[in-house]
Design a protein around this motif. Structure first.
Motif, PDB file in Angstrom:
ATOM      1  N   LEU A   1     -25.157  36.029  20.640  1.00 55.98           N
ATOM      2  CA  LEU A   1     -24.278  37.200  20.735  1.00 55.98           C
ATOM      3  C   LEU A   1     -23.854  37.440  22.177  1.00 55.98           C
ATOM      4  N   ASN A   2     -24.792  37.353  23.118  1.00 53.22           N
ATOM      5  CA  ASN A   2     -24.454  37.542  24.532  1.00 53.22           C
ATOM      6  C   ASN A   2     -23.502  36.458  25.022  1.00 53.22           C
ATOM      7  N   ILE A   3     -23.737  35.219  24.580  1.00 51.18           N
ATOM      8  CA  ILE A   3     -22.849  34.118  24.966  1.00 51.18           C
ATOM      9  C   ILE A   3     -21.449  34.351  24.389  1.00 51.18           C
ATOM     10  N   ALA A   4     -21.409  34.776  23.128  1.00 51.04           N
ATOM     11  CA  ALA A   4     -20.127  35.003  22.456  1.00 51.04           C
ATOM     12  C   ALA A   4     -19.298  36.079  23.157  1.00 51.04           C
ATOM     13  N   LYS A   5     -19.961  37.108  23.643  1.00 52.72           N
ATOM     14  CA  LYS A   5     -19.249  38.226  24.273  1.00 52.72           C
ATOM     15  C   LYS A   5     -18.604  37.843  25.596  1.00 52.72           C
ATOM     16  N   THR A   6     -19.055  36.742  26.211  1.00 55.71           N
ATOM     17  CA  THR A   6     -18.445  36.299  27.474  1.00 55.71           C
ATOM     18  C   THR A   6     -17.140  35.555  27.251  1.00 55.71           C
ATOM     19  N   GLY A   7     -16.885  35.106  26.009  1.00 58.49           N
ATOM     20  CA  GLY A   7     -15.657  34.364  25.720  1.00 58.49           C
ATOM     21  C   GLY A   7     -15.796  32.867  25.840  1.00 58.49           C
ATOM     22  N   PHE A   8     -17.031  32.373  26.057  1.00 61.52           N
ATOM     23  CA  PHE A   8     -17.230  30.923  26.176  1.00 61.52           C
ATOM     24  C   PHE A   8     -17.016  30.218  24.846  1.00 61.52           C
ATOM     25  N   ILE A   9     -17.269  30.900  23.747  1.00 62.33           N
ATOM     26  CA  ILE A   9     -17.068  30.303  22.427  1.00 62.33           C
ATOM     27  C   ILE A   9     -15.678  30.685  21.922  1.00 62.33           C
ATOM     28  N   ARG A  10     -14.882  29.691  21.562  1.00 60.21           N
ATOM     29  CA  ARG A  10     -13.536  29.934  21.039  1.00 60.21           C
ATOM     30  C   ARG A  10     -13.381  29.403  19.619  1.00 60.21           C
ATOM     31  N   GLU A  11     -14.305  28.539  19.195  1.00 59.79           N
ATOM     32  CA  GLU A  11     -14.235  28.004  17.837  1.00 59.79           C
ATOM     33  C   GLU A  11     -14.654  29.095  16.847  1.00 59.79           C
ATOM     34  N   ASP A  12     -14.182  28.976  15.611  1.00 64.35           N
ATOM     35  CA  ASP A  12     -14.577  29.938  14.577  1.00 64.35           C
ATOM     36  C   ASP A  12     -16.027  29.707  14.161  1.00 64.35           C
TER      37      ASP A  12
ATOM     38  N   GLU B   1     -19.222  39.505  13.984  1.00 63.84           N
ATOM     39  CA  GLU B   1     -17.950  39.746  13.302  1.00 63.84           C
ATOM     40  C   GLU B   1     -17.032  40.645  14.121  1.00 63.84           C
ATOM     41  N   ARG B   2     -17.577  41.334  15.116  1.00 63.11           N
ATOM     42  CA  ARG B   2     -16.783  42.249  15.927  1.00 63.11           C
ATOM     43  C   ARG B   2     -16.277  41.608  17.222  1.00 63.11           C
ATOM     44  N   VAL B   3     -16.757  40.409  17.540  1.00 61.84           N
ATOM     45  CA  VAL B   3     -16.311  39.721  18.761  1.00 61.84           C
ATOM     46  C   VAL B   3     -14.887  39.220  18.568  1.00 61.84           C
ATOM     47  N   VAL B   4     -14.019  39.504  19.537  1.00 64.39           N
ATOM     48  CA  VAL B   4     -12.589  39.229  19.363  1.00 64.39           C
ATOM     49  C   VAL B   4     -12.172  37.820  19.773  1.00 64.39           C
ATOM     50  N   TYR B   5     -13.052  37.058  20.418  1.00 62.73           N
ATOM     51  CA  TYR B   5     -12.656  35.749  20.935  1.00 62.73           C
ATOM     52  C   TYR B   5     -12.541  34.692  19.847  1.00 62.73           C
ATOM     53  N   PHE B   6     -13.081  34.942  18.693  1.00 62.58           N
ATOM     54  CA  PHE B   6     -13.043  33.983  17.596  1.00 62.58           C
ATOM     55  C   PHE B   6     -13.188  34.738  16.280  1.00 62.58           C
ATOM     56  N   ASN B   7     -13.020  34.025  15.187  1.00 61.65           N
ATOM     57  CA  ASN B   7     -13.232  34.610  13.867  1.00 61.65           C
ATOM     58  C   ASN B   7     -14.615  34.225  13.349  1.00 61.65           C
ATOM     59  N   THR B   8     -15.288  35.176  12.744  1.00 58.04           N
ATOM     60  CA  THR B   8     -16.572  34.914  12.100  1.00 58.04           C
ATOM     61  C   THR B   8     -16.385  35.065  10.598  1.00 58.04           C
ATOM     62  N   GLU B   9     -16.687  34.010   9.870  1.00 60.12           N
ATOM     63  CA  GLU B   9     -16.502  34.024   8.415  1.00 60.12           C
ATOM     64  C   GLU B   9     -17.852  33.918   7.708  1.00 60.12           C
ATOM     65  N   ILE B  10     -18.086  34.832   6.787  1.00 59.07           N
ATOM     66  CA  ILE B  10     -19.257  34.739   5.918  1.00 59.07           C
ATOM     67  C   ILE B  10     -18.838  33.900   4.713  1.00 59.07           C
TER      68      ILE B  10
ATOM     69  N   LEU C   1     -25.180  22.155  18.623  1.00 57.25           N
ATOM     70  CA  LEU C   1     -25.271  22.946  19.853  1.00 57.25           C
ATOM     71  C   LEU C   1     -26.634  23.619  19.859  1.00 57.25           C
ATOM     72  N   ASN C   2     -27.337  23.504  20.986  1.00 53.97           N
ATOM     73  CA  ASN C   2     -28.665  24.084  21.116  1.00 53.97           C
ATOM     74  C   ASN C   2     -28.670  25.032  22.308  1.00 53.97           C
ATOM     75  N   ILE C   3     -28.887  26.317  22.066  1.00 54.89           N
ATOM     76  CA  ILE C   3     -28.858  27.311  23.141  1.00 54.89           C
ATOM     77  C   ILE C   3     -29.943  27.043  24.171  1.00 54.89           C
ATOM     78  N   ASN C   4     -31.065  26.475  23.738  1.00 58.91           N
ATOM     79  CA  ASN C   4     -32.128  26.144  24.697  1.00 58.91           C
ATOM     80  C   ASN C   4     -31.647  25.112  25.716  1.00 58.91           C
ATOM     81  N   ASP C   5     -30.863  24.127  25.245  1.00 58.49           N
ATOM     82  CA  ASP C   5     -30.305  23.123  26.160  1.00 58.49           C
ATOM     83  C   ASP C   5     -29.357  23.775  27.161  1.00 58.49           C
ATOM     84  N   LEU C   6     -28.565  24.729  26.675  1.00 60.17           N
ATOM     85  CA  LEU C   6     -27.639  25.446  27.555  1.00 60.17           C
ATOM     86  C   LEU C   6     -28.404  26.228  28.617  1.00 60.17           C
ATOM     87  N   ALA C   7     -29.454  26.925  28.190  1.00 63.26           N
ATOM     88  CA  ALA C   7     -30.253  27.726  29.123  1.00 63.26           C
ATOM     89  C   ALA C   7     -30.897  26.853  30.196  1.00 63.26           C
TER      90      ALA C   7
END
Length: 244
Positions: free
Chosen positions: A48-59, A96-105, A149-155
């Motif tokens: 969620l924190n990563i998503a809010k920065t705009g780094f993720i653009r894929e759905d 679902e509220r992050v505007v940089y991409f679409n989140t689909e259930i 994608l592994n967040i641990n690798d990113l960290a």
């Protein structure tokens, strides 16, 4: 009463704006690669924190079977699992509220199949990526040539190269903004602010890192002269005085 109406109006405006932005992005997202989010990534929460920065653009795609697994964990008798699963459900909702991409259930039928199997199946069918922290799932995906994608690798890749207490040599290039400070730089360009080094411009000195300050503008390291550096400096000063 008027204040209450104003607050409701602002809230409706923000919600409407968010929906309009997301709908606008949805029109142009047909060719985007999709990321399938695993239970472990939602429980971890850093997505969620990563998503809010705009780094993720894929759905992002969250399978209903993933949410079902979280719900089962949220009803667990184990207090720790229950707390983490509920936090994971909250993360799914916030994504679902992050505007940089679409989140689909996505309704994958919620059958009796394992969640991992469902993730692998849909990621393979749609040439998608699986976002997970599950080591075994990562290995399975690699065997089936599915990207993960592994967040641990990113960290690990962006962690501080140097930690407080570590020692290094730095060339002092100029005075700092505060009295007594000297400024140098690491090889990657990171600024090092060294206490009591204003009189060492042009010298390469041994320093010990005290703290690392990180902001969106970059990283700054605060350091102090090591005892050996101070001792060496004092000895040099005595020699200079003796030569006069």
């Amino acid at each position: 009463m008027e204040l209450f109406i104003l607050i409701i109006t602002i809230f409706i405006f923000l919600e409407t704006t968010t929906l309009l932005i997301k709908n606008h992005r949805r029109v142009f997202s047909g060719n985007k690669q999709k990321i399938y989010v695993d239970t472990s990534a939602l429980i971890d929460g850093r997505i969620l924190n990563i998503a809010k920065t705009g780094f993720i653009r894929e759905d992002l795609i969250i399978l209903k079977s993933v949410l079902k697994e979280l719900q089962l964990l949220a009803d667990s008798k184990d207090a720790e699992k229950r707390t983490r699963a509920r936090a994971g459900l909250e993360v799914a909702s916030e994504l679902e509220r992050v505007v940089y991409f679409n989140t689909e259930i996505f309704d994958d039928g919620e059958g009796n199949k394992q969640v991992d199997e469902e993730l692998l199946k849909f990621a393979k069918q749609n040439h998608g990526i699986i976002l997970t922290l599950d080591y075994n799932l990562i290995k399975r995906a690699a065997a089936e040539k599915i990207e993960t994608l592994n967040i641990n690798d990113l960290a690990l890749s962006i962690r501080n190269e140097f930690l407080p207490g570590e020692k290094l040599t730095v060339k002092i290039l100029t005075k700092g903004s505060n009295p007594g400070q000297g400024i140098g730089h690491l090889k990657d360009g990171t600024m090092v602010v060294v206490d009591k080094a204003a009189n060492k411009i042009g010298e390469t000195v041994a320093v010990e890192f005290v703290k690392i300050h990180e902001t969106s503008a970059g990283k700054m390291v605060f350091a102090k002269l090591t005892d050996s550096a101070r001792h060496y400096s004092g000895r040099n000063q005595k020699k200079r005085l003796a030569s006069k």
